[in-house]
Motif scaffolding. Structure first.
Motif, PDB file in Angstrom:
ATOM      1  N   UNK A  92       5.367  10.197   6.697  1.00  0.00           N
ATOM      2  CA  UNK A  92       6.009   9.883   7.972  1.00  0.00           C
ATOM      3  C   UNK A  92       5.416  10.718   9.106  1.00  0.00           C
ATOM      4  N   UNK A  93       5.218  12.007   8.865  1.00  0.00           N
ATOM      5  CA  UNK A  93       4.647  12.883   9.898  1.00  0.00           C
ATOM      6  C   UNK A  93       3.218  12.475  10.243  1.00  0.00           C
ATOM      7  N   UNK A  94       2.456  12.097   9.235  1.00  0.00           N
ATOM      8  CA  UNK A  94       1.071  11.693   9.462  1.00  0.00           C
ATOM      9  C   UNK A  94       1.007  10.443  10.332  1.00  0.00           C
ATOM     10  N   UNK A  95       1.862   9.475  10.064  1.00  0.00           N
ATOM     11  CA  UNK A  95       1.851   8.241  10.859  1.00  0.00           C
ATOM     12  C   UNK A  95       2.204   8.517  12.314  1.00  0.00           C
ATOM     13  N   UNK A  96       3.210   9.366  12.529  1.00  0.00           N
ATOM     14  CA  UNK A  96       3.631   9.658  13.910  1.00  0.00           C
ATOM     15  C   UNK A  96       2.548  10.443  14.642  1.00  0.00           C
ATOM     16  N   UNK A  97       2.058  11.524  14.026  1.00  0.00           N
ATOM     17  CA  UNK A  97       1.045  12.350  14.675  1.00  0.00           C
ATOM     18  C   UNK A  97      -0.258  11.575  14.862  1.00  0.00           C
ATOM     19  N   UNK A 168      -5.632  13.333  11.171  1.00  0.00           N
ATOM     20  CA  UNK A 168      -6.921  13.103  11.822  1.00  0.00           C
ATOM     21  C   UNK A 168      -7.546  11.796  11.343  1.00  0.00           C
ATOM     22  N   UNK A 169      -7.465  11.524  10.039  1.00  0.00           N
ATOM     23  CA  UNK A 169      -8.003  10.264   9.511  1.00  0.00           C
ATOM     24  C   UNK A 169      -7.191   9.064  10.006  1.00  0.00           C
ATOM     25  N   UNK A 170      -5.879   9.191   9.966  1.00  0.00           N
ATOM     26  CA  UNK A 170      -5.027   8.079  10.388  1.00  0.00           C
ATOM     27  C   UNK A 170      -5.184   7.813  11.891  1.00  0.00           C
ATOM     28  N   UNK A 171      -5.412   8.861  12.673  1.00  0.00           N
ATOM     29  CA  UNK A 171      -5.624   8.674  14.108  1.00  0.00           C
ATOM     30  C   UNK A 171      -6.833   7.783  14.369  1.00  0.00           C
ATOM     31  N   UNK A 172      -7.901   7.979  13.596  1.00  0.00           N
ATOM     32  CA  UNK A 172      -9.075   7.137  13.772  1.00  0.00           C
ATOM     33  C   UNK A 172      -8.804   5.692  13.358  1.00  0.00           C
ATOM     34  N   UNK A 173      -7.967   5.511  12.341  1.00  0.00           N
ATOM     35  CA  UNK A 173      -7.595   4.153  11.932  1.00  0.00           C
ATOM     36  C   UNK A 173      -6.819   3.463  13.047  1.00  0.00           C
ATOM     37  N   UNK A 174      -5.839   4.170  13.609  1.00  0.00           N
ATOM     38  CA  UNK A 174      -5.060   3.593  14.710  1.00  0.00           C
ATOM     39  C   UNK A 174      -5.944   3.327  15.930  1.00  0.00           C
ATOM     40  N   UNK A 219      -4.963   5.147   3.017  1.00  0.00           N
ATOM     41  CA  UNK A 219      -4.802   6.567   3.322  1.00  0.00           C
ATOM     42  C   UNK A 219      -3.552   7.132   2.661  1.00  0.00           C
ATOM     43  N   UNK A 220      -2.483   6.355   2.601  1.00  0.00           N
ATOM     44  CA  UNK A 220      -1.267   6.824   1.934  1.00  0.00           C
ATOM     45  C   UNK A 220      -1.482   6.961   0.433  1.00  0.00           C
ATOM     46  N   UNK A 221      -2.290   6.083  -0.149  1.00  0.00           N
ATOM     47  CA  UNK A 221      -2.627   6.222  -1.566  1.00  0.00           C
ATOM     48  C   UNK A 221      -3.372   7.531  -1.801  1.00  0.00           C
ATOM     49  N   UNK A 226      -3.395  13.571  -3.271  1.00  0.00           N
ATOM     50  CA  UNK A 226      -3.717  14.916  -2.799  1.00  0.00           C
ATOM     51  C   UNK A 226      -2.495  15.822  -2.674  1.00  0.00           C
ATOM     52  N   UNK A 227      -1.292  15.274  -2.809  1.00  0.00           N
ATOM     53  CA  UNK A 227      -0.126  16.160  -2.818  1.00  0.00           C
ATOM     54  C   UNK A 227      -0.181  17.131  -4.002  1.00  0.00           C
ATOM     55  N   UNK A 228      -0.937  16.779  -5.028  1.00  0.00           N
ATOM     56  CA  UNK A 228      -1.088  17.687  -6.163  1.00  0.00           C
ATOM     57  C   UNK A 228      -1.840  18.959  -5.824  1.00  0.00           C
ATOM     58  N   UNK A 229      -2.547  18.985  -4.689  1.00  0.00           N
ATOM     59  CA  UNK A 229      -3.304  20.181  -4.317  1.00  0.00           C
ATOM     60  C   UNK A 229      -2.415  21.318  -3.850  1.00  0.00           C
TER      61      UNK A 229
END
Length: 290
Positions: A92-97, A168-174, A219-221, A226-229
């Motif tokens: 959720x935070x990634x999509x908003x930012x 940063x990646x999602x921003x480029x997608x948007x 990107x969500x996949x 990567x949450x395992x990191x």
């Protein structure tokens, strides 16, 4: 070829069409049978190659022990709950930012140059910085500053690092979606009296978001994996729970269990992404709204 006869309100297909549809069904069944047979043959060959290798017995005991798998499964599933929470909150935070960064980069006029420059610098920096280094810097660097009121919880700091990188990646997608909207859409909206803000909100962004749904899901996949990191900070997620069990008995089956669980979570999301992509492609081919 005479037109098909119509009896009452029911449509009666022609003999040629029935023959063509029967041929398509036979071809589909034949292709399915060939695909299934080739898959079985390939799986059998791979199985024989693996089980007949010299080190298979030792590998099976170390990586594929059913007893250790049953032992590790409850603890790995308990740690997985942390990964799922991180995925929900960070997603959720990634999509908003990411949306805010994309909008900032597409603002026009010299007055918005500082904002565009900051958004561009942020995107370039975090896209270039490896995620693992970002995690190490945030998780270990922020507590070292000893700032008052700033948390030192590794889960929270790990989530912040994930959000910084993926936004940063999602921003480029948007941004790609926003720029793909034809300029005539903006011109038409402005000619109707809409302000720049309303044009962006009601005309540009709805079209842009629909167009970038498939890459966003991809990107969500990646974020889900990567949450395992966050385990490098000591947070007990599925990966770290597997590591604790493996370090006690020097058996790596728990890692296989954790990996299979992540795969089981990823496959439905991937198939859903493929379905959304195919659906949007069909609508685009038919001239529908994309």
């Amino acid at each position: 070829m005479p037109p098909a006869a119509v009896a009452g309100d029911g449509y009666v297909p022609s003999a040629r069409r029935l023959e063509r549809e029967a041929f398509k069904r036979r071809r589909t069944r034949r292709a399915t049978a060939v695909a299934a047979l080739s898959t079985l043959v390939t799986a059998a060959v791979l199985y024989l190659v693996v089980v007949n290798s010299p080190g298979w017995e030792r590998t099976r005991e170390t990586f594929f022990d059913p007893a250790y798998a049953r032992k590790a499964l409850p603890e790995v599933l308990e740690g997985l709950w942390l990964n799922l929470r991180l995925l929900a909150v960070c997603g959720a935070c990634v999509l908003v930012l990411g949306m805010l960064l994309a909008v900032a980069r597409t603002l026009r006029g010299p007055a918005f140059f500082p904002l565009r420059a900051l958004a561009t610098a942020y995107t370039d920096f975090f896209r270039g910085l490896p995620l693992i280094i970002n995690l190490l810097i945030v998780v270990f660097g922020v507590p070292a500053l000893r700032l008052q009121g700033v948390t030192t919880d590794p889960v929270v700091l790990g989530g912040v690092a994930l959000t910084l990188t993926y936004s940063a990646y999602v921003a480029e997608v948007f941004r790609a979606g926003i720029e793909s909207v034809h300029p005539s859409q903006r011109a038409a909206a402005r000619s109707l009296g809409l302000s720049h803000r309303k044009t962006l909100r009601y005309v540009v962004l709805p079209q842009a978001v629909r167009r970038v749904v498939p890459p966003l899901l991809n990107d969500l996949v990646s974020l889900q994996k990567d949450t395992g990191l966050v385990s490098i900070a000591g947070a007990v997620d599925a990966v770290y729970a597997a590591q604790i069990i493996a370090s006690r008995d020097f058996n790596y089956t728990p890692y296989i269990v954790a990996g299979l669980i992540f795969v089981a979570l990823t496959i439905p999301m991937t198939r859903f992404t493929d379905w959304v992509t195919a659906r949007m492609d069909r609508r685009r081919a038919q001239g529908g709204t994309v």
